[in-house]
Design a protein around this motif. Sequence first.
Motif, mmCIF file in Angstrom:
data_model
loop_
_atom_site.group_PDB
_atom_site.id
_atom_site.type_symbol
_atom_site.label_atom_id
_atom_site.label_comp_id
_atom_site.label_asym_id
_atom_site.label_seq_id
_atom_site.Cartn_x
_atom_site.Cartn_y
_atom_site.Cartn_z
ATOM 1 N N ASN A 36 -4.570 -3.474 3.689
ATOM 2 C CA ASN A 36 -3.155 -4.564 2.937
ATOM 3 C C ASN A 36 -2.689 -2.955 1.880
ATOM 4 O OD1 ASN A 36 -3.899 -6.557 4.926
ATOM 5 N ND2 ASN A 36 -4.832 -7.177 3.134
ATOM 6 N N ARG A 107 3.843 -5.271 -5.458
ATOM 7 C CA ARG A 107 2.681 -6.140 -6.139
ATOM 8 C C ARG A 107 3.712 -7.341 -5.963
ATOM 9 N NH1 ARG A 107 -1.705 -5.398 -10.728
ATOM 10 N NH2 ARG A 107 -3.178 -3.654 -9.737
ATOM 11 N N GLY A 110 4.670 -8.486 -1.993
ATOM 12 C CA GLY A 110 3.685 -8.687 -1.386
ATOM 13 C C GLY A 110 2.684 -7.933 -1.177
ATOM 14 N N ALA A 113 -2.082 -9.091 -1.798
ATOM 15 C CA ALA A 113 -2.653 -10.221 -2.466
ATOM 16 C C ALA A 113 -3.263 -10.383 -1.067
ATOM 17 C CB ALA A 113 -0.964 -10.106 -1.091
#
Length: 144
Positions: A36, A107, A110, A113
């Motif tokens: 991510n 951030r 997205g 997260a």
Amino acid sequence: WVALKQKAAGRGKLRTLTDKNRYDAEMAIYKGKDPNDAGKPKRPQSAYFCFLADFRLKMKGKDIDHKEIIKMAGEAWRNLDDNEKKPFEKLAQKEQEKYEQALSDWRKGGGGASPSKKPKQEENGDEDEEDEEEEEDDDDEDDE
């Protein structure tokens, strides 16, 4: 039979693809790379690394080994007084501000997260040793 083989081959390819995706995700976690975190901005350079980049540019034309350049740069950095270090510290501060802005933008978009990583188990085995000692004590009491 041909149609049956094609169906089986299709299922095999699907299994292979899902297993490959699972493997890639697990390896990324194992190596400490969160999938991510793609596109996350890189951390800024410190004042020393800003100095080192400048120092390397000054030494570019000379035929000096990489290790020697690093040693010379470290010695030169240690010999600089605070006034001579200020330009590099200001540059590092500007890079830090750019990084913080880019990180907050990332951030907001997205990034980051994902849930926090699992806490690592304690590296030292102090608790294990204490448990073993207690077990030994219990064994001694059973013998009596």
